[in-house]
Write a protein that holds these residues in place. Structure first.
Motif, PDB file in Angstrom:
ATOM      1  N   HIS A  94       0.850  -1.200   0.000  1.00 45.52           N
ATOM      2  CA  HIS A  94       0.000   0.000   0.000  1.00 45.52           C
ATOM      3  C   HIS A  94       0.874   1.234   0.000  1.00 45.52           C
ATOM      4  CE1 HIS A  94      -3.348  -2.606   0.549  1.00 45.52           C
ATOM      5  NE2 HIS A  94      -2.761  -3.157   1.595  1.00 45.52           N
ATOM      6  N   ASP A 154      -2.807   3.998  -2.541  1.00 45.70           N
ATOM      7  CA  ASP A 154      -2.761   3.125  -3.726  1.00 45.70           C
ATOM      8  C   ASP A 154      -3.298   3.777  -4.996  1.00 45.70           C
ATOM      9  OD1 ASP A 154      -1.776   1.254  -2.009  1.00 45.70           O
ATOM     10  OD2 ASP A 154      -3.694   0.265  -1.671  1.00 45.70           O
ATOM     11  N   ALA A 156      -5.751   5.228  -5.501  1.00 48.13           N
ATOM     12  CA  ALA A 156      -7.170   4.906  -5.676  1.00 48.13           C
ATOM     13  C   ALA A 156      -8.054   5.537  -4.599  1.00 48.13           C
ATOM     14  CB  ALA A 156      -7.370   3.400  -5.680  1.00 48.13           C
ATOM     15  N   ASP A 157      -7.730   5.314  -3.336  1.00 48.34           N
ATOM     16  CA  ASP A 157      -8.611   5.788  -2.263  1.00 48.34           C
ATOM     17  C   ASP A 157      -8.158   7.151  -1.757  1.00 48.34           C
ATOM     18  OD1 ASP A 157      -9.674   3.314  -2.611  1.00 48.34           O
ATOM     19  OD2 ASP A 157      -8.820   2.454  -0.782  1.00 48.34           O
ATOM     20  N   ILE A 159      -8.710   9.832   0.896  1.00 44.87           N
ATOM     21  CA  ILE A 159      -9.358   9.891   2.211  1.00 44.87           C
ATOM     22  C   ILE A 159      -9.123  11.275   2.829  1.00 44.87           C
ATOM     23  CG2 ILE A 159      -9.525   8.792   4.483  1.00 44.87           C
ATOM     24  CD1 ILE A 159      -8.259   6.275   3.118  1.00 44.87           C
ATOM     25  N   ARG A 173      -7.597  -0.762   7.543  1.00 40.52           N
ATOM     26  CA  ARG A 173      -8.358  -1.251   6.382  1.00 40.52           C
ATOM     27  C   ARG A 173      -7.454  -1.798   5.289  1.00 40.52           C
ATOM     28  NH1 ARG A 173     -11.264   4.086   4.742  1.00 40.52           N
ATOM     29  NH2 ARG A 173     -11.649   4.964   6.801  1.00 40.52           N
ATOM     30  N   TYR A 174      -6.132  -1.619   5.445  1.00 39.23           N
ATOM     31  CA  TYR A 174      -5.210  -2.038   4.380  1.00 39.23           C
ATOM     32  C   TYR A 174      -4.278  -3.142   4.863  1.00 39.23           C
ATOM     33  CZ  TYR A 174      -7.084   2.063   2.138  1.00 39.23           C
ATOM     34  OH  TYR A 174      -7.943   2.961   1.582  1.00 39.23           O
TER      35      TYR A 174
ATOM     36  N   THR B 136      -8.968  10.878  -7.790  1.00 38.59           N
ATOM     37  CA  THR B 136      -9.538   9.587  -8.178  1.00 38.59           C
ATOM     38  C   THR B 136     -11.063   9.601  -8.160  1.00 38.59           C
ATOM     39  OG1 THR B 136      -9.205   8.891  -5.891  1.00 38.59           O
ATOM     40  CG2 THR B 136      -7.525   8.260  -7.486  1.00 38.59           C
ATOM     41  N   GLU B 137     -11.644  10.224  -7.138  1.00 31.45           N
ATOM     42  CA  GLU B 137     -13.110  10.240  -7.075  1.00 31.45           C
ATOM     43  C   GLU B 137     -13.708  11.108  -8.194  1.00 31.45           C
ATOM     44  OE1 GLU B 137     -14.921  11.839  -3.580  1.00 31.45           O
ATOM     45  OE2 GLU B 137     -16.919  11.358  -4.319  1.00 31.45           O
TER      46      GLU B 137
END
Ligand code: FMN
Ligand code: SF4
Ligand code: FES
Lengths: 175, 435
Positions: A94, A154, A156-157, A159, A173-174, B136-137
C-alpha cells in the motif's frame, strides 16, 4: 507530486517477463488510439495501465510501451521520471501519500504524517515498512485543503480529514 | 456551498447549488434539475452569438489570471479549415484551491455541458478534460457522467440531433503541479514531459497538437450553461463591487477558520463577511494574522488589508494582492510566518520543471536560505539576499512559477519583517525545517 521513492521491497520476481500489453490490456490501449491524433498522446494512459497491472513501472515495461507507441525507450523513461505518481521502483503493498503543503500544514498535517509513519512502521519517509505492507511519502497539495489532512492510498482511495487520532483505524483497512 | 456545511444565507448559490446532492450526478437527475437546457439553447445559436453572449456576461477565467472568457474564445481563427481543440484545465493543484474538485464530484454534467457549449462556440469537435492524477473520485464520477452523456445524445456525432459532433475525452495527469500551466498541460496531453512552452505562439494559433486551442478552467466552463439559460444580463448583474468583475466566484477557504469549505459569493462581497460570517471566523481566543487570498502564488495580505478588502479582481489588487484562483488561506495569530513562507518556497522548489535557471536555482536557494533562518543560522544579509534572488526570479522565466515562489517571500519580508528579525537576532528559538 510525491517525492521519489528510493527504496522498497521487490515484488517482481526475476522470472521471465510477462508482457503487460497483451489480450484485454492491449485492446484497451488500441481503443485509445481512436481518441488522439498521435500514438505518443497515449503515453500517459499506457503508463497508468502498466502501474495498475504491476504496481510500478519496471524497465521491461518501458521497452514494451516504447514499442507499441513507436517511441524510444529513452524518451519513455524521460517522461516516466518527470511525473512523480509513476513509481520507478517497487513500493510497499500500500502506497500512502500524505499532503503536508502549507494549508494542510496549518491544520496539523505534520502531526498526522508523524502518526502515519509510526503506525505503519515505516519510520522514515520514502521507505517501505519491514513487513512490505506500506510505503509512505509526502505529497504536495492534493487539492482538498478544506479537509485536512487528505491522503491518497494506492492511487485509488482519496481519504479526507485524517488526524493522528483516526490514522490507525484507517490504516487497519489495508492488510 | 451545500457541502460539507449547508449554504450560508450570504452566499449566492449558482454553481454550488447541488453540492452535496448526489442525485444531481446522474444524467437523469441533472436534466430534472434543468440541466442540458443551456446546451440545447446554444446548439440553436450561431457560434459567434454564443461568444458574444459570454463576452457580454463579463465572465472571466477562474483558473487564476482572470482573462475575459468571451474575448479568449474570439481569438480562435474562423474558417481556417483546421481542427480546433477545447481543453478543460482540471489539474487543480494550486495550494489552497479545491473548488474544481467539488464541481466535478457533485455536478459533473455542469462541466460536460459547459465543455460542449465552449467547444461548439470555438469550432472544436473535441474537448480534452485534463484531470490531475490524484483526483480519483472526480475521475470516477466524470467517467460515469461522460458515458451517460454519450448514451443520451448530449455528446457524440450528432449532439441532440443537431448534426454537430462534440466529443469529450478525459485525460489523467500523473502528478506535476506545473501541468496546470496551460502549455505544460498541452505537452502533457501530447505524451511529453510537462514543460511550459515559450509564448508566442499562443494556444489560439498553435496549441494542442500545434492546432488552434482554447484552454479554460473547470469553474469557468461550468458557469457557461447558466449564462446560456439565464442570459448575460443576469450574470452581469451579479456584481457588488467593480463592474469588471461579474458573476459568482467559488472561494475555497482553508486554514484557521471555524468552517473551512467552498463559499460561492457574488463578486464584490467584503472579505470580512466571508471570513467572519460565512466561515464563522477564527477559533475561540485567536485573531486573524494574515490571508493569502488567491492560492499560494499571490501576495500575502495582513489582517487589516484582508478586513478592508472587497473580494473581486480589482478589489483584491487594490488591497495589495490578487484574486487568483480564489483559494483563500487564512492564518491566525499562532502562525509562524517564516515557517509558512519556507514551506511555500519548498513547494515551488519541488514543483519547478527546472527548464529555467532562475527558477531551478532560485526556488531551491530561497528554500535553503529560509531553512537556515528557521534553524537559527541566518544572518542579516540573508534578507537582502532573499529579496535579491526574488528579484531575479521575477519576470525572467518561461512561465510564472518562478515569480510565484518569489511573491510570498517578498510580501512576507515586507509585511512580517519582525518575525524574520526575531529568528536572526536569536529572540526566537530556532525550529527545525521539515518533519
Ligand atoms: C504554474 C501554473 C499553474 C497553474 N495551475 C492551474 C490549475 O491547476 N488550474 C487552472 O485552471 N489553471 C491553472 N493555471 C492557469 C492556466 O495556465 C490557465 O491560465 C487557465 O487554465 C486558463 O483558464 P481560464 O481562462 O478559464 O482561467 C496555472 C498557471 C501556472 C503558471
Ligand atoms: S519558470 Fe520554472 S516551472 Fe516555469 S518553465 Fe521555467 S523552470 Fe519550468
Ligand atoms: S494543502 Fe493539503 S490538500 Fe491542499
Amino acid at each position: 507530486m510525491t517525492d521519489r521513492v528510493e527504496q522498497g521491497t521487490a515484488r517482481e520476481p526475476a522470472a521471465a517477463w510477462e508482457p503487460v500489453f497483451q489480450g484485454e490490456t492491449l485492446a484497451r490501449l488500441k481503443a485509445l488510439f481512436e481518441k488522439y491524433p498521435t500514438k505518443r498522446a497515449c503515453l500517459l494512459p499506457a503508463l497508468w495501465m502498466v502501474q495498475e497491472a504491476r504496481g510500478w513501472i519496471p524497465e521491461q515495461a518501458i521497452g514494451e510501451v516504447a514499442e507499441v507507441l513507436e517511441l524510444t525507450p529513452a524518451y519513455v523513461k524521460g517522461v516516466v521520471t518527470f511525473y512523480t505518481m509513476y513509481h520507478t521502483h517497487p513500493v510497499g503493498r500500500h502506497f500512502i501519500q500524505v499532503c503536508t503543503t502549507s494549508p494542510c500544514g496549518l491544520c496539523g498535517a505534520e502531526d498526522t504524517l508523524r502518526a502515519i509513519l509510526r503506525e505503519t512502521g515505516c519510520g522514515e519517509l520514502g521507505t517501505t515498512s519491514p513487513d512490505g505492507r506500506f510505503t509512505v511519502v509526502e505529497v504536495e497539495c492534493l487539492g482538498a485543503c478544506g479537509f485536512p489532512t487528505p491522503i491518497l492510498v494506492d492511487d485509488a482511495d482519496f481519504i479526507e480529514s485524517v488526524t493522528p487520532a483516526n490514522a490507525a483505524g484507517i490504516l487497519a483497512r489495508y492488510p | 456551498m451545500g457541502y460539507p456545511h449547508p449554504s450560508h444565507p450570504k452566499e449566492t448559490v449558482v454553481l454550488s447549488q447541488y453540492f452535496g446532492d448526489a442525485g444531481a450526478r446522474s444524467y437523469e437527475g441533472w436534466t430534472r434539475r434543468g440541466g442540458y437546457e443551456g446546451l440545447r439553447k446554444a446548439l440553436g445559436m450561431a457560434p459567434d452569438a454564443i461568444v458574444e453572449e459570454v463576452k457580454a456576461s463579463g465572465l472571466r477565467g477562474r483558473g487564476g489570471a482572470g482573462f475575459p472568457t468571451g474575448l479568449k474564445w474570439s481569438f480562435m481563427p474562423k474558417g481556417d479549415g483546421k481542427p480546433h481543440y477545447l481543453v478543460c484545465n482540471a489539474d487543480e493543484s494550486e495550494p489552497g484551491t479545491f473548488k474544481d474538485r467539488e464541481i466535478m464530484r457533485w455536478t459533473p454534467h455542469a462541466l460536460i455541458e459547459g465543455c460542449a457549449i465552449g467547444a461548439f462556440a470555438i469550432g472544436a469537435e473535441v474537448c480534452y478534460i485534463y484531470i490531475r492524477g490524484e483526483f480519483t473520485e472526480p475521475w470516477n464520477v466524470m467517467t460515469a457522467a461522460v458515458a451517460e452523456a454519450y448514451a443520451n445524445g448530449a455528446l457524440g456525432t450528432n449532439v441532440f440531433g443537431s448534426g454537430k459532433r462534440i466529443e469529450v475525452i478525459l485525460h489523467r495527469g500523473a502528478g506535476a503541479y506545473i501541468c496546470g500551466e496551460e502549455t505544460a498541460l498541452m505537452n502533457s496531453i501530447e505524451g511529453r514531459r510537462g514543460n511550459p512552452r515559450i509564448k508566442p505562439p499562443f494556444p489560439a494559433v498553435a496549441g494542442l497538437f500545434a492546432l488552434p486551442t482554447t484552454i479554460n478552467n473547470v469553474e469557468t466552463l461550468a458557469a457557461v450553461p447558466q449564462i446560456m439559460v439565464r442570459g448575460s444580463a443576469w450574470y452581469k448583474g451579479l456584481c457588488l463591487g467593480n463592474p469588471k468583475s461579474t458573476g459568482t466566484k467559488l472561494i475555497s477557504v482553508c486554514g484557521h477558520v471555524q468552517r473551512p469549505g467552498n463559499y460561492e459569493i457574488t463578486m464584490g462581497t467584503p472579505m470580512k463577511e466571508l471570513i467572519y460570517d460565512m466561515c464563522g471566523g477564527m477559533l475561540p481566543g485567536r485573531t486573524l494574522k494574515a490571508v493569502i487570498p488567491g492560492g499560494s502564488s499571490v501576495p500575502i495580505m495582513t489582517a487589516e488589508e484582508a478586513e478592508s478588502c472587497v473580494t473581486d479582481y480589482e478589489g483584491v489588487v487594490a488591497a495589495g494582492s490578487m484574486l487568483g484562483s480564489g483559494g483563500m488561506i487564512v492564518m491566525d495569530d499562532t502562525t509562524d510566518m517564516v515557517y509558512q513562507i519556507w514551506r511555500l518556497a519548498k513547494f515551488y522548489a519541488h514543483e519547478s520543471c527546472a527548464q529555467c535557471t532562475q527558477c531551478r536555482e532560485g526556488t531551491s536557494w530561497t528554500t535553503r536560505i529560509l531553512g537556515r533562518i528557521l534553524e537559527g543560522q541566518g544572518t542579516q544579509e540573508d534578507l537582502d539576499l532573499l529579496l535579491d534572488l526574488s528579484h531575479n526570479m521575477t519576470g525572467t522565466t518561461i512561465c510564472v512559477l518562478s515569480d510565484s515562489c518569489a511573491t510570498p517571500i517578498v510580501s512576507g519580508i515586507r509585511k512580517f519583517r519582525g518575525e524574520f528579525e526575531a529568528y536572526l537576532s536569536g529572540a526566537r528559538a530556532p525550529v527545525l525545517a521539515g518533519v
